[in-house]
Scaffold this active site. Structure first.
Site, PDB file in Angstrom:
ATOM      1  N   PHE A   7      43.598   2.784  82.554  1.00  0.00           N
ATOM      2  CA  PHE A   7      42.903   3.906  83.183  1.00  0.00           C
ATOM      3  C   PHE A   7      41.657   3.481  83.942  1.00  0.00           C
ATOM      4  O   PHE A   7      41.145   4.227  84.773  1.00  0.00           O
ATOM      5  CB  PHE A   7      42.551   4.985  82.150  1.00  0.00           C
ATOM      6  N   ILE A  41      29.955   4.866  75.906  1.00  0.00           N
ATOM      7  CA  ILE A  41      30.511   5.479  74.697  1.00  0.00           C
ATOM      8  C   ILE A  41      30.054   4.698  73.457  1.00  0.00           C
ATOM      9  O   ILE A  41      29.736   3.512  73.525  1.00  0.00           O
ATOM     10  CB  ILE A  41      32.047   5.554  74.754  1.00  0.00           C
TER      11      ILE A  41
END
Length: 298
Positions: free
Chosen positions: A227, A246
């Site tokens: 991705f 993240i």
């Protein structure tokens, strides 16, 4: 949750007549050759305007072929459509007809495909001709088959239940994947649930959470779908603050010496959570190959 068809688009279409522009008129024989007026360039403005028209066709043919699937054997039909659009300002019926062509093409090419993909593999599927019929009946205010509140409630409920089923399945797949992965040789599991394998040991400094680092990376779903990757954004490594990514990345980077390359296995709680992001669906467990190139000077 986004509605599949914009309320604004429907309102605009509902206010316009969908009658063909040439209703009641004799159709032109396609074999008749159109009268082509001679081009006369009387001054600089004329020459500039004509040159501008020619210039903006640069790359158009390849775009028509690759993006709109236009067969160039039918360029005369494309030109006829172009003329209709550019002459539509003074004819409200023609404007409405062209709008129908444009919205119909958009729904058939994009929206219908997305809806079919959304319900692929479920107990119910999307039948194209009934989608088109429902669309037309709604614009005609024909409630013989179904009232609008019922239609909206049914479709929304199906979308919701389908999304919940898919996310539950994805979450369970991620848990099973991490449970099996944790048993493999070389896998380290931290107290937060982050898993990693050291692919290459580094000997440099270890970043702090307040540092900015440069990295090469590739991100994948557990089915192997890539991705994102730093290579997609150029040859140089990506640069960002350690505490600006993240949680799974932040934790890993504060453990990695410069020069290291690790493979991270990140549970959804340490990634994009219940909402997902872009190509990353909700509850997705992620795999990243991360190479820590350096710590940026402050």
């Amino acid at each position: 949750m986004k509605k599949t068809v914009s309320i604004v688009v429907l309102a605009l279409l509902a206010s316009a007549t969908l009658m063909p522009a040439q209703a009641g008129k004799k159709k032109k024989n396609r074999t008749d050759k159109p009268v082509i007026e001679a081009v006369v360039l009387n001054n600089g403005s004329d020459s500039l305007s004509y040159a501008a028209g020619m210039s903006i066709t640069n790359g158009l043919v390849s775009y028509l072929q690759s993006q709109l699937q236009v067969d160039t054997a039918y360029m005369a039909d494309f030109i006829e459509g172009f003329r209709q659009v550019t002459n539509a300002d003074d004819d409200p019926r023609l404007t409405a007809h062209i709008a129908g062509l444009q919205i119909g093409s958009q729904i058939k090419r994009d929206m219908l495909k997305r809806m079919q993909e959304e319900f692929d593999g479920t107990t119910d599927s999307i039948v194209s001709n009934l989608v088109f019929r429902g669309f037309i009946d709604a614009l005609k205010a024909d409630t013989t088959v179904m009232l609008m509140p019922r239609a909206e409630a049914l479709f929304t409920a199906k979308q919701k239940s389908n999304t919940e089923a898919k996310t539950a399945k994805l979450s369970e797949e991620g848990r099973r994947f991490l449970a099996e992965n944790a048993k493999k040789p070389g896998v380290t599991v931290t107290s937060s649930g982050l898993q990693y394998i050291v692919l290459q040991k580094g000997t440099g400094a270890v970043p702090k959470s307040t540092d900015k680092v440069s990295v090469h990376y590739e991100g994948r779903l557990i089915d192997g779908t890539v991705f994102d990757a730093s290579a997609k954004h150029g040859n140089q490594p990506a640069v960002f603050p350690v505490n600006g990514v993240i949680r799974g990345w932040t934790e890993a980077l504060t453990l990695m010496p410069v020069g290291s390359k690790w493979r991270l296995f990140i549970p959804y709680e340490l990634a994009y959570g219940e909402r997902g992001a872009g190509q990353i669906p909700p509850y997705a467990t992620l795999i990243f190959d991360v190479e820590l190139v350096g710590i940026q000077d402050k």
